[in-house]
Motif scaffolding. Structure first.
Motif, PDB file in Angstrom:
ATOM      1  N   VAL A   1       0.840  -1.192   0.000  1.00  0.00           N
ATOM      2  CA  VAL A   1       0.000   0.000   0.000  1.00  0.00           C
ATOM      3  C   VAL A   1       0.876   1.243   0.000  1.00  0.00           C
ATOM      4  CG1 VAL A   1      -1.699   1.331   1.312  1.00  0.00           C
ATOM      5  CG2 VAL A   1      -1.884  -1.161   1.191  1.00  0.00           C
ATOM      6  N   LYS A   2       0.589   2.181  -0.907  1.00  0.00           N
ATOM      7  CA  LYS A   2       1.334   3.434  -0.960  1.00  0.00           C
ATOM      8  C   LYS A   2       0.921   4.295   0.222  1.00  0.00           C
ATOM      9  CE  LYS A   2       2.438   7.373  -3.913  1.00  0.00           C
ATOM     10  NZ  LYS A   2       2.191   8.034  -5.220  1.00  0.00           N
ATOM     11  N   GLN A   3       1.907   4.685   1.047  1.00  0.00           N
ATOM     12  CA  GLN A   3       1.636   5.448   2.247  1.00  0.00           C
ATOM     13  C   GLN A   3       1.568   6.946   1.945  1.00  0.00           C
ATOM     14  OE1 GLN A   3       1.087   3.868   5.366  1.00  0.00           O
ATOM     15  NE2 GLN A   3       1.023   2.157   3.928  1.00  0.00           N
ATOM     16  N   ASP A   4       0.615   7.611   2.588  1.00  0.00           N
ATOM     17  CA  ASP A   4       0.433   9.050   2.441  1.00  0.00           C
ATOM     18  C   ASP A   4       0.757   9.704   3.784  1.00  0.00           C
ATOM     19  OD1 ASP A   4      -0.864  11.407   0.858  1.00  0.00           O
ATOM     20  OD2 ASP A   4      -1.868  11.417   2.807  1.00  0.00           O
ATOM     21  N   LYS A   5       1.705  10.631   3.782  1.00  0.00           N
ATOM     22  CA  LYS A   5       2.184  11.233   5.024  1.00  0.00           C
ATOM     23  C   LYS A   5       1.069  11.938   5.790  1.00  0.00           C
ATOM     24  CE  LYS A   5       5.632  14.480   6.816  1.00  0.00           C
ATOM     25  NZ  LYS A   5       6.736  15.418   6.452  1.00  0.00           N
ATOM     26  N   ALA A   6       0.254  12.735   5.088  1.00  0.00           N
ATOM     27  CA  ALA A   6      -0.825  13.464   5.751  1.00  0.00           C
ATOM     28  C   ALA A   6      -1.827  12.498   6.374  1.00  0.00           C
ATOM     29  CB  ALA A   6      -1.525  14.391   4.758  1.00  0.00           C
ATOM     30  N   TRP A   7      -2.139  11.439   5.656  1.00  0.00           N
ATOM     31  CA  TRP A   7      -3.072  10.421   6.151  1.00  0.00           C
ATOM     32  C   TRP A   7      -2.548   9.784   7.434  1.00  0.00           C
ATOM     33  CZ3 TRP A   7      -7.837   8.397   5.362  1.00  0.00           C
ATOM     34  CH2 TRP A   7      -8.076   7.093   5.785  1.00  0.00           C
ATOM     35  N   GLN A   8      -1.293   9.372   7.418  1.00  0.00           N
ATOM     36  CA  GLN A   8      -0.715   8.710   8.582  1.00  0.00           C
ATOM     37  C   GLN A   8      -0.684   9.642   9.784  1.00  0.00           C
ATOM     38  OE1 GLN A   8       0.029   5.483   8.655  1.00  0.00           O
ATOM     39  NE2 GLN A   8      -0.525   5.251   6.498  1.00  0.00           N
ATOM     40  N   GLN A   9      -0.415  10.916   9.548  1.00  0.00           N
ATOM     41  CA  GLN A   9      -0.405  11.877  10.648  1.00  0.00           C
ATOM     42  C   GLN A   9      -1.804  12.073  11.219  1.00  0.00           C
ATOM     43  OE1 GLN A   9       0.181  16.101   9.696  1.00  0.00           O
ATOM     44  NE2 GLN A   9       1.739  16.178  11.296  1.00  0.00           N
ATOM     45  N   ALA A  10      -2.796  12.214  10.355  1.00  0.00           N
ATOM     46  CA  ALA A  10      -4.161  12.510  10.795  1.00  0.00           C
ATOM     47  C   ALA A  10      -4.772  11.362  11.589  1.00  0.00           C
ATOM     48  CB  ALA A  10      -5.043  12.840   9.598  1.00  0.00           C
ATOM     49  N   ILE A  11      -4.594  10.129  11.134  1.00  0.00           N
ATOM     50  CA  ILE A  11      -5.238   9.006  11.812  1.00  0.00           C
ATOM     51  C   ILE A  11      -4.576   8.687  13.149  1.00  0.00           C
ATOM     52  CG2 ILE A  11      -6.076   8.013   9.649  1.00  0.00           C
ATOM     53  CD1 ILE A  11      -3.855   5.913   9.851  1.00  0.00           C
ATOM     54  N   GLY A  12      -3.510   9.397  13.473  1.00  0.00           N
ATOM     55  CA  GLY A  12      -2.872   9.195  14.768  1.00  0.00           C
ATOM     56  C   GLY A  12      -3.760   9.562  15.935  1.00  0.00           C
ATOM     57  N   CYS A  13      -4.844  10.315  15.687  1.00  0.00           N
ATOM     58  CA  CYS A  13      -5.761  10.660  16.775  1.00  0.00           C
ATOM     59  C   CYS A  13      -6.759   9.544  17.060  1.00  0.00           C
ATOM     60  CB  CYS A  13      -6.500  11.959  16.469  1.00  0.00           C
ATOM     61  SG  CYS A  13      -7.767  11.812  15.185  1.00  0.00           S
ATOM     62  N   LEU A  14      -6.796   8.528  16.213  1.00  0.00           N
ATOM     63  CA  LEU A  14      -7.753   7.446  16.394  1.00  0.00           C
ATOM     64  C   LEU A  14      -7.202   6.404  17.372  1.00  0.00           C
ATOM     65  CD1 LEU A  14      -8.788   6.904  12.661  1.00  0.00           C
ATOM     66  CD2 LEU A  14      -9.903   8.350  14.387  1.00  0.00           C
ATOM     67  N   PRO A  15      -8.071   5.617  17.996  1.00  0.00           N
ATOM     68  CA  PRO A  15      -7.592   4.535  18.855  1.00  0.00           C
ATOM     69  C   PRO A  15      -6.636   3.631  18.082  1.00  0.00           C
ATOM     70  CG  PRO A  15      -9.949   4.855  19.139  1.00  0.00           C
ATOM     71  CD  PRO A  15      -9.545   5.717  17.984  1.00  0.00           C
ATOM     72  N   PRO A  16      -5.614   3.085  18.736  1.00  0.00           N
ATOM     73  CA  PRO A  16      -4.561   2.338  18.031  1.00  0.00           C
ATOM     74  C   PRO A  16      -5.067   1.247  17.095  1.00  0.00           C
ATOM     75  CG  PRO A  16      -3.904   2.747  20.291  1.00  0.00           C
ATOM     76  CD  PRO A  16      -5.321   3.218  20.178  1.00  0.00           C
ATOM     77  N   LEU A  17      -6.070   0.465  17.507  1.00  0.00           N
ATOM     78  CA  LEU A  17      -6.559  -0.613  16.659  1.00  0.00           C
ATOM     79  C   LEU A  17      -7.180  -0.059  15.385  1.00  0.00           C
ATOM     80  CD1 LEU A  17      -7.141  -3.568  16.080  1.00  0.00           C
ATOM     81  CD2 LEU A  17      -9.254  -3.351  17.436  1.00  0.00           C
ATOM     82  N   ARG A  18      -7.992   0.989  15.504  1.00  0.00           N
ATOM     83  CA  ARG A  18      -8.637   1.577  14.331  1.00  0.00           C
ATOM     84  C   ARG A  18      -7.591   2.240  13.438  1.00  0.00           C
ATOM     85  NH1 ARG A  18     -13.238  -0.034  12.554  1.00  0.00           N
ATOM     86  NH2 ARG A  18     -14.468   0.554  14.388  1.00  0.00           N
ATOM     87  N   ALA A  19      -6.623   2.915  14.055  1.00  0.00           N
ATOM     88  CA  ALA A  19      -5.575   3.556  13.272  1.00  0.00           C
ATOM     89  C   ALA A  19      -4.774   2.528  12.482  1.00  0.00           C
ATOM     90  CB  ALA A  19      -4.650   4.353  14.185  1.00  0.00           C
ATOM     91  N   ALA A  20      -4.507   1.363  13.098  1.00  0.00           N
ATOM     92  CA  ALA A  20      -3.762   0.306  12.414  1.00  0.00           C
ATOM     93  C   ALA A  20      -4.548  -0.224  11.222  1.00  0.00           C
ATOM     94  CB  ALA A  20      -3.448  -0.822  13.386  1.00  0.00           C
ATOM     95  N   GLN A  21      -5.872  -0.341  11.367  1.00  0.00           N
ATOM     96  CA  GLN A  21      -6.702  -0.794  10.251  1.00  0.00           C
ATOM     97  C   GLN A  21      -6.637   0.195   9.084  1.00  0.00           C
ATOM     98  OE1 GLN A  21     -10.473  -1.078  12.256  1.00  0.00           O
ATOM     99  NE2 GLN A  21     -10.222  -3.252  12.758  1.00  0.00           N
ATOM    100  N   LEU A  22      -6.764   1.484   9.410  1.00  0.00           N
ATOM    101  CA  LEU A  22      -6.800   2.499   8.359  1.00  0.00           C
ATOM    102  C   LEU A  22      -5.423   2.773   7.764  1.00  0.00           C
ATOM    103  CD1 LEU A  22      -9.361   5.030   9.880  1.00  0.00           C
ATOM    104  CD2 LEU A  22      -9.747   3.276   8.151  1.00  0.00           C
ATOM    105  N   ALA A  23      -4.367   2.454   8.509  1.00  0.00           N
ATOM    106  CA  ALA A  23      -3.010   2.648   7.984  1.00  0.00           C
ATOM    107  C   ALA A  23      -2.759   1.752   6.783  1.00  0.00           C
ATOM    108  CB  ALA A  23      -1.983   2.371   9.075  1.00  0.00           C
ATOM    109  N   ALA A  24      -3.520   0.664   6.669  1.00  0.00           N
ATOM    110  CA  ALA A  24      -3.344  -0.280   5.564  1.00  0.00           C
ATOM    111  C   ALA A  24      -4.323  -0.029   4.423  1.00  0.00           C
ATOM    112  CB  ALA A  24      -3.510  -1.707   6.079  1.00  0.00           C
TER     113      ALA A  24
END
Length: 302
Positions: free
Chosen positions: A3-26
């Motif tokens: 999956v191509k990672q997007d810097k802004a996306w990874q920064q923004a989802i950091g406010c989500l609970p860890p499990l949800r953030a891990a799901q969306l990171a992929a």
């Protein structure tokens, strides 16, 4: 497939609970996502330039919404009481978490939101692919007053930020009244977005108060602020006009006819500050920009 990672996306989802953030990171195609919607009892969904679509993930819980807000507010929600009165928290990097639920009122004024029912995480990105189109509109001379129009979510803040950067890098002093910390997104005094080499930023301050301060202290050739939504914002534009400072601002309207139907914006137009208007539209998944000269009502299509 990686999956191509997007810097802004990874920064923004950091406010989500860890499990949800891990799901969306992929998530695939994360660079195209503009918003993440979390609604209690429903799976998360994402919004792109086209439409909103649900994700095949577990339903969001009320506890997850509470944790998201706590993380966004750095576990000090009371420190964000002022912005929560307006329904949002601004995150590092200029991202914004909007909240819905049961409004808490005091003396007829909203003081916060409790019993969260949903949150909307808006992803802020620097997008430079509009530069080639707007550079001719900016021109070579001194900055002019320009009003940016579109319905919500069409990219007014992104366009305003690029306009500021281009004018500033031409050597003109630009002041930004960044009321919600979304245009420059200061961190330790340093803008997290490129806003130009001659730009001064004042954030977390009402537009009117910011205009008073910036006009007195920074002598800008152009003063920029986002989303005129209240009579006090119109007063801020008037202050700039009286000082001979050009204004770059945005407003929620589909086009000039829509703008003129609204009493607040009729008052704005009566100031005769703006001679140029840029209208942002969508054609399919593509944004289109059109300039109108208010005096001539002629258009330059995208």
């Amino acid at each position: 497939m990686e999956v191509k990672q997007d810097k802004a996306w990874q920064q923004a989802i950091g406010c989500l609970p860890p499990l949800r953030a891990a799901q969306l990171a992929a998530l695939d195609g994360q660079g195209e996502v503009e918003e993440v919607r979390l609604r209690a009892g429903r799976p998360p969904s994402v919004k792109t330039a086209g439409s909103e679509r649900p994700l095949g993930l577990a339903a969001v819980t009320a506890q997850e919404l509470r944790e998201t807000l706590s993380r966004a507010a750095r576990y000090s929600v009371h420190s964000y009481a002022e912005s929560l009165r307006h329904g949002f928290v601004t995150l590092t990097g200029g991202h914004r978490l909007g909240v819905c639920g049961t409004a808490a009122e005091e003396n007829g004024q909203v003081i916060g939101v409790r019993g969260l029912s949903s949150v909307n995480l808006r992803i802020a990105r620097q997008i430079t692919d509009v530069d080639a189109q707007i550079i001719p509109w900016i021109g070579d001379g001194a900055p002019r007053s320009v009003l940016l129009l579109s319905p919500p979510g069409f990219g007014k803040t992104t366009l305003l930020r690029e306009w500021v950067r281009l004018v500033s890098d031409k050597g003109y002093t630009v002041a930004v009244a960044d009321e919600r910390s979304e245009i420059a997104a200061l961190a330790d005094g340093v803008p997290q977005f490129e806003v130009g080499r001659c730009t001064d930023v004042l954030e977390n301050c009402s537009k009117k108060q910011a205009a008073l301060m910036l006009l007195k202290t920074m002598s800008p050739a152009l003063l920029a602020f986002d989303e005129i939504t209240a009579p006090e914002d119109v007063e801020a534009v008037s202050l700039c006009a009286h000082c001979g400072t050009a204004v770059l601002a945005s407003a929620h309207a589909a086009d000039m006819d829509d703008l003129r139907r609204r009493p607040l914006y009729r008052n704005l137009l009566e100031l005769n500050v703006f001679k140029d208007v840029v209208v942002i539209e969508r054609k399919g998944n593509r944004r289109c920009y059109r300039m109108e000269r208010l005096e001539e009502r002629t258009c330059s299509s995208c």
